[in-house]
Design a protein around this motif. Structure first.
Motif, PDB file in Angstrom:
ATOM      1  N   PHE A 158       0.804  -1.288  -0.057  1.00  0.00           N
ATOM      2  CA  PHE A 158      -0.017   0.004   0.221  1.00  0.00           C
ATOM      3  C   PHE A 158       0.930   1.133  -0.200  1.00  0.00           C
ATOM      4  O   PHE A 158       0.507   2.241  -0.624  1.00  0.00           O
ATOM      5  N   SER A 159       2.024   1.124   0.671  1.00  0.00           N
ATOM      6  CA  SER A 159       3.016   2.379   0.625  1.00  0.00           C
ATOM      7  C   SER A 159       3.542   2.492  -0.851  1.00  0.00           C
ATOM      8  O   SER A 159       3.466   3.451  -1.379  1.00  0.00           O
ATOM      9  N   GLY A 160       3.958   1.214  -1.244  1.00  0.00           N
ATOM     10  CA  GLY A 160       4.336   1.383  -2.905  1.00  0.00           C
ATOM     11  C   GLY A 160       3.326   1.671  -3.920  1.00  0.00           C
ATOM     12  O   GLY A 160       3.509   2.688  -4.690  1.00  0.00           O
ATOM     13  N   LEU A 197      -4.895   3.805 -12.839  1.00  0.00           N
ATOM     14  CA  LEU A 197      -4.186   3.294 -11.634  1.00  0.00           C
ATOM     15  C   LEU A 197      -3.932   1.889 -11.891  1.00  0.00           C
ATOM     16  O   LEU A 197      -3.189   1.449 -11.014  1.00  0.00           O
ATOM     17  N   LEU A 198      -4.737   1.065 -12.564  1.00  0.00           N
ATOM     18  CA  LEU A 198      -4.321  -0.263 -12.419  1.00  0.00           C
ATOM     19  C   LEU A 198      -3.064  -0.576 -13.112  1.00  0.00           C
ATOM     20  O   LEU A 198      -2.485  -1.666 -12.543  1.00  0.00           O
ATOM     21  N   VAL A 199      -2.522   0.105 -13.905  1.00  0.00           N
ATOM     22  CA  VAL A 199      -1.091   0.110 -14.217  1.00  0.00           C
ATOM     23  C   VAL A 199      -0.188   0.128 -12.886  1.00  0.00           C
ATOM     24  O   VAL A 199       0.674  -0.860 -13.003  1.00  0.00           O
ATOM     25  N   ALA A 200      -0.533   0.906 -12.002  1.00  0.00           N
ATOM     26  CA  ALA A 200       0.402   1.054 -10.921  1.00  0.00           C
ATOM     27  C   ALA A 200       0.357  -0.081 -10.252  1.00  0.00           C
ATOM     28  O   ALA A 200       1.333  -0.771  -9.484  1.00  0.00           O
ATOM     29  N   TYR A 201      -0.833  -0.738  -9.930  1.00  0.00           N
ATOM     30  CA  TYR A 201      -0.852  -1.744  -8.939  1.00  0.00           C
ATOM     31  C   TYR A 201      -0.212  -3.088  -9.623  1.00  0.00           C
ATOM     32  O   TYR A 201       0.399  -4.052  -8.881  1.00  0.00           O
ATOM     33  N   ILE A 202      -0.449  -3.216 -10.918  1.00  0.00           N
ATOM     34  CA  ILE A 202      -0.153  -4.610 -11.796  1.00  0.00           C
ATOM     35  C   ILE A 202       1.523  -4.347 -11.666  1.00  0.00           C
ATOM     36  O   ILE A 202       2.377  -5.232 -11.353  1.00  0.00           O
ATOM     37  N   ALA A 203       2.089  -3.122 -12.078  1.00  0.00           N
ATOM     38  CA  ALA A 203       3.601  -3.034 -12.036  1.00  0.00           C
ATOM     39  C   ALA A 203       4.235  -3.120 -10.799  1.00  0.00           C
ATOM     40  O   ALA A 203       5.319  -3.851 -10.675  1.00  0.00           O
ATOM     41  N   LEU A 204       3.571  -2.779  -9.723  1.00  0.00           N
ATOM     42  CA  LEU A 204       4.103  -2.735  -8.289  1.00  0.00           C
ATOM     43  C   LEU A 204       4.149  -4.223  -8.114  1.00  0.00           C
ATOM     44  O   LEU A 204       5.251  -4.783  -7.282  1.00  0.00           O
ATOM     45  N   GLU A 264      -5.556 -14.989  -2.714  1.00  0.00           N
ATOM     46  CA  GLU A 264      -6.735 -15.500  -1.941  1.00  0.00           C
ATOM     47  C   GLU A 264      -7.421 -14.301  -0.975  1.00  0.00           C
ATOM     48  O   GLU A 264      -8.677 -14.288  -1.048  1.00  0.00           O
ATOM     49  N   ILE A 265      -6.807 -13.573  -0.503  1.00  0.00           N
ATOM     50  CA  ILE A 265      -7.272 -12.350   0.228  1.00  0.00           C
ATOM     51  C   ILE A 265      -8.000 -11.306  -0.690  1.00  0.00           C
ATOM     52  O   ILE A 265      -8.946 -10.862  -0.561  1.00  0.00           O
ATOM     53  N   ALA A 266      -7.273 -11.039  -1.913  1.00  0.00           N
ATOM     54  CA  ALA A 266      -7.803  -9.960  -3.080  1.00  0.00           C
ATOM     55  C   ALA A 266      -9.317 -10.856  -3.534  1.00  0.00           C
ATOM     56  O   ALA A 266      -9.956  -9.881  -3.895  1.00  0.00           O
ATOM     57  N   GLU A 267      -9.537 -12.045  -3.540  1.00  0.00           N
ATOM     58  CA  GLU A 267     -10.581 -12.494  -4.019  1.00  0.00           C
ATOM     59  C   GLU A 267     -11.876 -11.948  -3.256  1.00  0.00           C
ATOM     60  O   GLU A 267     -13.008 -11.928  -3.800  1.00  0.00           O
ATOM     61  N   ILE A 268     -11.631 -11.726  -1.892  1.00  0.00           N
ATOM     62  CA  ILE A 268     -12.691 -11.047  -1.010  1.00  0.00           C
ATOM     63  C   ILE A 268     -13.326  -9.596  -1.811  1.00  0.00           C
ATOM     64  O   ILE A 268     -14.224  -9.343  -1.829  1.00  0.00           O
ATOM     65  N   LEU A 310      -9.444  -5.075  -3.852  1.00  0.00           N
ATOM     66  CA  LEU A 310      -9.110  -5.048  -5.363  1.00  0.00           C
ATOM     67  C   LEU A 310      -7.770  -4.608  -5.592  1.00  0.00           C
ATOM     68  O   LEU A 310      -7.019  -4.999  -6.437  1.00  0.00           O
ATOM     69  N   ILE A 311      -7.055  -3.634  -4.829  1.00  0.00           N
ATOM     70  CA  ILE A 311      -5.736  -3.365  -5.049  1.00  0.00           C
ATOM     71  C   ILE A 311      -4.716  -4.596  -4.731  1.00  0.00           C
ATOM     72  O   ILE A 311      -3.862  -4.786  -5.466  1.00  0.00           O
ATOM     73  N   LEU A 312      -5.080  -5.425  -3.757  1.00  0.00           N
ATOM     74  CA  LEU A 312      -4.495  -6.564  -3.563  1.00  0.00           C
ATOM     75  C   LEU A 312      -4.698  -7.528  -4.822  1.00  0.00           C
ATOM     76  O   LEU A 312      -3.639  -8.372  -5.056  1.00  0.00           O
TER      77      LEU A 312
END
Length: 388
Positions: free
Chosen positions: A14-16, A31-38, A58-62, A269-271
């Protein structure tokens, strides 16, 4: 994973993400580009700082479950049934076209018949996450577009469940029994959900509507409870969550629940997008990049055109048909699940699996660019196009 490592992983993610998201927004990127690239940078195949990408997935599936639950809250059951009836021909026809396209391209790049079939099947589906996350759900004049998108995605989800059951049939002789059970249990789940809402949930909400914390807890419990029940019935968690949401949609409290669960959905969803980037083996990129790029370009071109003309066949306006086509112009998280299951059962090889994964990432990113720069969306860079 130990609790300390979970905390450390969350700090890095989350900091990254905050740092990269700032850069991405300044440069007017999705913003999706940032999450996938990270995920690619910090994950097991990058700097190796976040190693348990499977747990994070698995957590992100929530997050996906909450996304479908909130989507259901914005849908009226009568309108949805009408839309599903109209969209069936489009969903089946488009799936056949996309599968044939993927199969042909895979054969051209030397994959076996079986691998080409699996790659073709993986191209059939569009992303529920991308399609819905980039769709304004609270703007009245986009409501019909949303119904079309949702109807097609739900039908694709049902097709995906059948495909997953067939892939699992390599190790089980009860595939058709499972399939029949799924067809029977879907209406049973709908009846159970609506009856419970009518005779239990609504009465509890009316009695304790002054306690906002209770409403929040009851909504989360209901969402996860119906999702878990759906899985026990042989359906997917996502379909269960959607049924849970739509069963509450006629309640006056539905919009209150929708607004207050959105931050929780975005957290998970970030996860999800981080885990997508983290799970891709960058070492195999050079081996699959050409085939994946051709597949991705083909999907990005063919899907909007196909949906445009098939929706036109059922008398939908051209402008809405084009918009739906572009919003569904990517492959799906179900495609990733198909790739994983087919690899784990030795139906396809690692290389073919990574072709599907790379195609998913490319279409997720490029399609997000197309949508946020051309159509209204909650994360549009332009103030003119930003709608929630």
């Amino acid at each position: 994973m130990e609790s300390q490592s979970i905390i450390t992983s969350f700090f890095l993610i989350f900091s990254g993400a905050a740092v990269l998201a700032s850069v991405v927004l300044y440069t007017r990127q999705p913003l999706l580009v940032a999450y996938i690239a990270l995920g690619a940078i910090l994950g097991p195949y990058g700097l190796h700082l976040v190693t348990d990408a499977h747990l994070l997935s698995e957590i992100a599936e929530i997050g996906i479950i909450f996304l479908l639950f909130l989507l259901g809250l914005d849908m009226q059951p009568r309108n949805l049934v009408h839309m599903l009836r109209k969209a069936t021909v489009v969903a089946i026809g488009s799936s056949i076209i996309f599968a044939a396209c993927g199969y042909t391209i895979a054969l051209m790049f030397g994959y076996t018949q079986t691998e080409s079939v699996v790659i073709g099947v993986a191209m059939m589906f569009s992303s529920t996450i991308i399609g819905i996350k980039l769709l304004p759900t609270t703007v009245l004049h986009h409501r019909h577009t949303g119904e079309l998108v949702v109807g097609l995605l739900l039908l694709q989800d049902l097709i995906a469940i059948i495909v997953l059951l067939m892939l699992g049939g390599k190790e089980s002789e009860s595939t058709w029994q499972q399939f029949l059970q799924t067809l029977i249990m879907l209406p049973v789940l709908v009846l159970v959900a609506f009856a419970t809402v009518k005779y239990v949930i609504v009465k509890l909400l009316q009695h304790f509507d002054r306690f906002h914390e209770y409403i929040f807890l009851l909504a989360i419990g209901w969402c996860l409870g119906v999702a878990q029940l759906a899985e026990l019935f042989g359906l997917s968690l996502e379909i269960g969550a959607f049924i849970g949401g739509i069963s509450v949609a006629t309640s006056p409290i539905s919009q209150y629940i929708a607004v207050h669960l959105k931050p929780l959905r975005d957290f998970f969803l970030i996860l999800f997008f981080f885990s997508l980037g983290a799970s891709f083996n960058l070492g195999l990129l050079s081996e699959v990049i050409l085939a994946s790029s051709v597949l991705a370009i083909c999907i990005l071109i063919i899907k909007p055109i196909t949906f445009r003309y098939l929706l036109g066949f059922i008398k939908e306006p051209a402008d809405q048909s084009w918009e739906v086509g572009f919003r569904l112009g990517q492959i799906s998280e179900f495609s990733l699940l198909i790739a994983f299951l087919a690899t784990s059962t030795a139906i396809i090889g690692t290389n073919a699996s990574h072709v599907i994964q790379a195609t998913a990432i490319i279409t997720f990113i490029l399609n997000s660019y197309i949508v946020i720069f051309r159509f209204p969306s909650p994360i549009a860079v332009s103030d003119k196009l930003r709608r929630d």
